[in-house]
Design a protein around this motif. Structure first.
Motif, mmCIF file in Angstrom:
data_model
loop_
_atom_site.group_PDB
_atom_site.id
_atom_site.type_symbol
_atom_site.label_atom_id
_atom_site.label_comp_id
_atom_site.label_asym_id
_atom_site.label_seq_id
_atom_site.Cartn_x
_atom_site.Cartn_y
_atom_site.Cartn_z
ATOM 1 N N GLU A 1 1.041 -1.111 0.371
ATOM 2 C CA GLU A 1 -0.014 0.168 0.323
ATOM 3 C C GLU A 1 0.741 1.761 0.109
ATOM 4 N N ILE A 2 2.150 1.277 1.099
ATOM 5 C CA ILE A 2 2.826 2.489 1.059
ATOM 6 C C ILE A 2 3.562 3.093 -0.309
ATOM 7 N N TYR A 3 3.713 1.344 -0.602
ATOM 8 C CA TYR A 3 4.663 1.256 -2.040
ATOM 9 C C TYR A 3 4.272 2.167 -3.249
ATOM 10 N N ALA A 4 2.402 1.741 -3.284
ATOM 11 C CA ALA A 4 1.334 2.321 -3.867
ATOM 12 C C ALA A 4 1.383 3.771 -3.854
ATOM 13 N N GLN A 5 1.412 3.948 -2.565
ATOM 14 C CA GLN A 5 1.604 6.022 -2.393
ATOM 15 C C GLN A 5 2.031 6.381 -3.382
ATOM 16 N N TYR A 6 3.937 5.622 -2.981
ATOM 17 C CA TYR A 6 4.981 6.042 -3.352
ATOM 18 C C TYR A 6 4.966 6.204 -4.151
ATOM 19 N N TYR A 7 4.619 5.252 -5.527
ATOM 20 C CA TYR A 7 4.657 5.285 -7.220
ATOM 21 C C TYR A 7 3.404 6.507 -7.768
ATOM 22 N N ARG A 8 2.388 6.440 -7.038
ATOM 23 C CA ARG A 8 1.516 6.918 -7.263
ATOM 24 C C ARG A 8 2.005 9.014 -7.335
ATOM 25 N N ARG A 9 2.964 8.989 -6.330
ATOM 26 C CA ARG A 9 3.234 10.486 -6.192
ATOM 27 C C ARG A 9 3.986 11.490 -6.973
ATOM 28 N N LYS A 10 4.635 9.368 -7.856
ATOM 29 C CA LYS A 10 5.693 9.680 -8.326
ATOM 30 C C LYS A 10 5.740 9.490 -9.743
ATOM 31 N N ASP A 11 4.165 9.823 -10.344
ATOM 32 C CA ASP A 11 3.588 9.900 -11.137
ATOM 33 C C ASP A 11 4.468 8.264 -12.303
ATOM 34 N N ASN B 1 4.763 1.146 -11.999
ATOM 35 C CA ASN B 1 4.897 0.722 -10.553
ATOM 36 C C ASN B 1 3.626 0.757 -9.464
ATOM 37 N N PHE B 2 3.060 1.871 -10.111
ATOM 38 C CA PHE B 2 2.427 1.659 -8.854
ATOM 39 C C PHE B 2 0.257 1.356 -9.206
ATOM 40 N N TYR B 3 0.068 0.172 -10.392
ATOM 41 C CA TYR B 3 -0.341 -0.485 -10.585
ATOM 42 C C TYR B 3 -0.383 -2.123 -10.182
ATOM 43 N N LYS B 4 0.943 -2.742 -10.036
ATOM 44 C CA LYS B 4 1.849 -3.953 -9.677
ATOM 45 C C LYS B 4 1.331 -3.414 -8.384
ATOM 46 N N ALA B 5 2.450 -2.283 -7.453
ATOM 47 C CA ALA B 5 1.535 -2.635 -5.973
ATOM 48 C C ALA B 5 0.382 -2.502 -5.561
ATOM 49 N N GLY B 6 -0.471 -1.897 -6.446
ATOM 50 C CA GLY B 6 -1.978 -2.334 -5.658
ATOM 51 C C GLY B 6 -2.262 -3.612 -6.318
ATOM 52 N N LEU B 7 -1.872 -3.993 -6.736
ATOM 53 C CA LEU B 7 -2.596 -5.583 -7.135
ATOM 54 C C LEU B 7 -1.952 -6.205 -6.391
ATOM 55 N N THR B 8 -0.704 -5.840 -6.335
ATOM 56 C CA THR B 8 0.020 -6.827 -4.379
ATOM 57 C C THR B 8 -0.462 -6.664 -3.647
#
Length: 96
Positions: free
Chosen positions: A62-72, A76-83
């Protein structure tokens, strides 16, 4: 935070969750590099372990997803969200 970490000796899952919480705080403060550093360290430590609670992996994703979302970084946002979804029970998800 160190005091809390010391009190959690022997409770590995709780220590990981504490550090993931620290990463979330760093992210919310705009300290993206520090957040990523903490997440990468936790990831490296949890990878060889087989008895970690799925909540740890879900929180980390979840935190990786938030991180990647902020980094555009949408791939990786999608992958972290699925994880995150893979490690989260249906009953724990918000129905909204």
């Amino acid at each position: 935070m160190q005091e809390a970490h010391d009190r959690l000796k022997g409770k590995v899952d709780a220590q990981f969750l504490l550090r993931i919480g620290q990463a979330e705080l760093k992210l919310n403060l705009g300290q993206h590099h520090d957040c990523r550093e903490i997440l990468d360290k936790v990831s490296a430590e949890t990878e060889p372990m087989s008895d970690i609670d799925s909540k740890v992996y879900a929180a980390q994703a979840e935190i990786y997803a938030q991180y990647y979302r902020r980094k555009d970084d949408y791939e990786n946002f999608y992958k972290a969200g699925l994880t995150f979804l893979a490690y989260t029970n249906d009953s724990e998800l918000d129905k909204d």
